[in-house]
Design a protein around this motif. Sequence first.
Motif, short mmCIF file in Angstrom:
data_model
loop_
_atom_site.label_atom_id
_atom_site.label_comp_id
_atom_site.label_asym_id
_atom_site.label_seq_id
_atom_site.Cartn_x
_atom_site.Cartn_y
_atom_site.Cartn_z
N ASP B 70 0.80 -1.23 0.00
CA ASP B 70 0.00 0.00 0.00
C ASP B 70 0.83 1.28 0.00
OD1 ASP B 70 0.88 -0.35 2.52
OD2 ASP B 70 -0.95 0.33 3.51
N ILE B 72 2.66 4.44 -1.77
CA ILE B 72 2.25 5.28 -2.89
C ILE B 72 3.49 5.99 -3.44
CG2 ILE B 72 1.05 7.42 -3.46
CD1 ILE B 72 -1.15 6.56 -1.61
N TYR B 74 4.78 9.13 -5.80
CA TYR B 74 4.22 10.39 -6.28
C TYR B 74 5.30 11.19 -7.00
CZ TYR B 74 2.24 15.10 -6.00
OH TYR B 74 1.78 16.35 -6.29
N VAL B 75 4.98 11.64 -8.21
CA VAL B 75 5.89 12.56 -8.89
C VAL B 75 5.10 13.81 -9.21
CG1 VAL B 75 7.19 12.98 -10.98
CG2 VAL B 75 7.38 10.81 -9.85
N ALA B 80 11.97 17.18 -5.51
CA ALA B 80 12.62 16.75 -4.27
C ALA B 80 14.11 16.54 -4.46
CB ALA B 80 11.99 15.47 -3.71
N GLU B 89 24.79 10.72 -4.98
CA GLU B 89 24.41 10.91 -3.58
C GLU B 89 22.90 10.87 -3.41
OE1 GLU B 89 27.95 13.76 -1.78
OE2 GLU B 89 26.28 14.62 -2.86
N PHE B 93 20.89 8.06 -1.29
CA PHE B 93 20.08 8.50 -0.14
C PHE B 93 18.67 7.94 -0.22
CE2 PHE B 93 17.03 11.66 1.51
CZ PHE B 93 17.35 11.55 2.85
N TRP B 94 18.03 8.11 -1.37
CA TRP B 94 16.65 7.63 -1.46
C TRP B 94 16.60 6.11 -1.48
CZ3 TRP B 94 12.57 10.38 -0.29
CH2 TRP B 94 12.67 11.77 -0.36
N LYS B 96 18.45 4.20 0.30
CA LYS B 96 18.47 3.79 1.70
C LYS B 96 17.13 4.08 2.37
CE LYS B 96 23.36 4.36 2.49
NZ LYS B 96 24.32 5.44 2.80
N ILE B 97 16.55 5.23 2.02
CA ILE B 97 15.25 5.59 2.62
C ILE B 97 14.21 4.53 2.27
CG2 ILE B 97 13.29 7.17 2.37
CD1 ILE B 97 15.00 8.78 3.87
N TYR B 98 14.18 4.13 1.01
CA TYR B 98 13.16 3.18 0.59
C TYR B 98 13.56 1.74 0.85
CZ TYR B 98 11.09 7.07 -1.89
OH TYR B 98 10.52 8.26 -2.20
N ASN B 99 14.74 1.54 1.37
CA ASN B 99 15.21 0.19 1.65
C ASN B 99 15.24 -0.67 0.37
OD1 ASN B 99 16.30 -1.34 3.52
ND2 ASN B 99 14.47 -1.54 4.81
N ARG B 136 13.66 7.71 -8.81
CA ARG B 136 13.28 7.55 -7.41
C ARG B 136 11.99 6.75 -7.29
NH1 ARG B 136 10.10 10.26 -4.79
NH2 ARG B 136 10.03 12.01 -6.22
N ILE B 140 10.67 2.94 -5.10
CA ILE B 140 9.69 2.85 -4.02
C ILE B 140 9.06 1.45 -3.97
CG2 ILE B 140 7.63 3.89 -3.01
CD1 ILE B 140 8.26 6.41 -4.45
N ARG C 3 17.48 3.47 11.98
CA ARG C 3 18.18 3.51 10.70
C ARG C 3 17.82 4.80 9.95
NH1 ARG C 3 17.18 2.20 5.54
NH2 ARG C 3 14.99 1.96 6.07
N LEU C 4 16.52 5.08 9.92
CA LEU C 4 16.05 6.30 9.27
C LEU C 4 16.62 7.53 9.95
CD1 LEU C 4 12.29 5.88 8.42
CD2 LEU C 4 14.15 6.43 6.88
N LEU C 7 20.19 7.96 9.10
CA LEU C 7 20.28 8.34 7.69
C LEU C 7 20.00 9.82 7.49
CD1 LEU C 7 20.71 7.06 4.94
CD2 LEU C 7 18.27 6.68 4.81
N ASN C 78 11.96 22.46 -2.47
CA ASN C 78 12.12 21.51 -3.56
C ASN C 78 11.25 20.26 -3.40
OD1 ASN C 78 13.46 19.88 -1.75
ND2 ASN C 78 15.46 20.59 -2.37
N GLY C 79 10.37 20.27 -2.41
CA GLY C 79 9.39 19.20 -2.34
C GLY C 79 9.87 17.96 -1.61
N THR C 80 11.02 18.02 -0.99
CA THR C 80 11.49 16.85 -0.25
C THR C 80 10.57 16.53 0.92
OG1 THR C 80 13.70 17.56 -0.81
CG2 THR C 80 13.51 15.82 0.80
N GLN C 83 7.64 14.61 -0.23
CA GLN C 83 7.95 13.20 -0.46
C GLN C 83 8.07 12.44 0.85
OE1 GLN C 83 7.80 11.53 -3.06
NE2 GLN C 83 7.70 13.13 -4.61
N ILE C 86 4.54 11.72 1.92
CA ILE C 86 3.85 10.69 1.15
C ILE C 86 4.45 9.32 1.43
CG2 ILE C 86 3.46 9.88 -1.21
CD1 ILE C 86 3.31 12.85 -1.97
#
Lengths: 243, 198, 220, 52
Positions: B70, B72, B74-75, B80, B89, B93-94, B96-99, B136, B140, C3-4, C7, C78-80, C83, C86
Amino acid sequence: MIKYFHKFANPVRFLKLAIPIKKISGIAAFFTIFIGLIFALLLSPPDYQQKETVRIMYIHVPSAWMSLMTYGFIFLSSVFFLIWRFPLFLILAKESVPIGIIFTFSALISGALWGKPTWGTYWVWDARLTSFLILFFIFLGLKLIKDTFSNSSKGNYTFAYLSLVGGFNLPIIKFSVDWWNTLHQPASIIRTGGISVSNEMLAPLFLMALGLFFLFIYILLVSVEINIKEKSLINFRDSLKNN
Amino acid sequence: MSKEYLLEVKNLSCERNYKLIFDNVSFKLCSGGVVLINGNNGSGKSSILMCISGILEYKGLIKINKKYNDKIGYVGHKNALCEEDTIYEYLTFWKKIYNYKKDFNYVINFFDLRKYLEIPIKFLSFGQKKKLSFLRLQMIKSQIWLLDEPISGLDKRTRSLIINLITKHIEKGGGVIATSHQIINLRKVKNIMRVKID
Amino acid sequence: MTRLFILLLSREVKGYLFNTNKSWFALGFFLLCILIFPLSLGGSEDLLKKISISSIWICALFANLISLESLFKEDYKNGTLLQYHINRIPFFIIVFTKFICHWLFTGFPIIILSPLFLIFLSGSYENILGLFYSLLIGTPLFSLIGMPISALTLGSAARGPILVFLTIPFFLPIIIFGVLSVNSFSSGSFSEYYLLCAILSIGIIFLPYITIKILKESLE
Amino acid sequence: MIQNILDFISMDGNGFYIWISYFIPLTLFFSLVLVRKIKLNKILKKIKKNEL
């Protein structure tokens, strides 16, 4: 409770209720202030220590009370807005800001003018005066926010949150200024004990306070009416465009 | 398979600045389907996406099928991107954020970005920034993609690349909700639903 | 979760370290402000000694205030932030990483350097420890109180002036208690320190919470 | 008679402070009321125009 609010949260329905109240309070404000002024300037006796200058109290004290009440009103209606999201509360809070500024300013200026003949200076860095000055600046900040984010839903929340933060901070500011004053001011010129307030002096004091309260309600309701009607005007134009 | 919905929107209406933007919008996004939201400027296309992603307040029902992932994706108009970072970089970074466990080399090649990897983002063009946004999005691993005007302002090559990406996503069983004034030609996709708002 | 947190914190720190304007701006502003005080007093040593503590506090306030502007600006622009929302990254992580970094790069260097500046402004040596402790409690409070107001003014055109205007009244209690605490430290009373600690412990719960609320509203 | 009025105005020599401290707030209140009233009347007129 919430249902009761729902009934009046509708701006149009609120206006129906508000317009008669507005008229009544306008007339009441005029007469009470008029009679209060006659009492304050003519009928009330001079103080045995302060002589005639005590008459400044009848405009100074009520406007100070009213400015505190206005802030309380803004705070409460912002809280209601944030809890129940009724736009009416926000309009009420927003429109009472200029009134609050004027009350605070008149309290400050009449206080300064009272200070000169009684204490010998216009301004003392006393706790009460300082915290009132800060209150004035917080009011100005609210006005600034209100004007910069006019008519966007983002600005609404900004305003409500700022008044919320300010409301929590005001007691802290008052406390800190009190602390600062009691510790590090040499014995202040203000004589403690104050004026022995007799019944004859209470009459103009309360009359003026009542008058200013009615005035507050009157100006607030007029501004709310302006705000709601303006919005309906814009919406009306939009509906014309769409058709 | 086709009856399974990813996301259901029923009687959605949204108010902004005390003005009704749109009213009674209903649609169903099935897996392998596309919902195209058409409308004029200022009709609230982006607002629908904002409602679905949970930023704006709304009245009505938005149901996301919990059976699937579930998350989502989004673009939007904003990409971002931190201007000072390099692409590498940014991606790590992203990631790692999204695993995201897989390597992103494949997608980088797909988008033709390999030679720019160490360049700070502020030197990139609009289209390249958009590509990064889609990179990116790939990471996700979400079923639902919300695309706010995904191909406006891009040249033909990038446009076809992005459309390719979208079709691939749909073939895998994902769903896409997109807004645009231009009609995106997705020839291979059969399950397209058009929602018009005014 | 951790972890987050790590990061985001590392990204934030990196952003400060590699963007030299951002990291040295607050400290540079602090130095310049400090420079004004001896120059504007006309070389009067006695006066300088008397106001050394308050001038350091004032400069710390302004350095903090100036750097508040860039706290959420870039991520919002810049919209980070959008994101993050979301993708359901908890906002308290973002707010706390921002807070820690902001303090680390504006408050912390000032605290470390404060003894040096006290001597530089010909303050007395016995106040060094008192000033150090009071700044240690006070500067995080500055960052904490500034955070919601910085979030409030996101998206307005004249952001800097509004920010200054709105924030200073709320900084007043901190600066009052901060300066008083140094003065009373040498006489052995710590009541202002306790008060500051109390405000800090209340603020560290409520102010980030309010900031999160405001940030979520500001995304629209 | 005139002497009485002058005495009243001078208020034991503190007349300046007293009259100014009443004058400024009252004019402020009055001007705010006036501004709001004028604005309201303008809007009411506009609404009438639109309805026609």
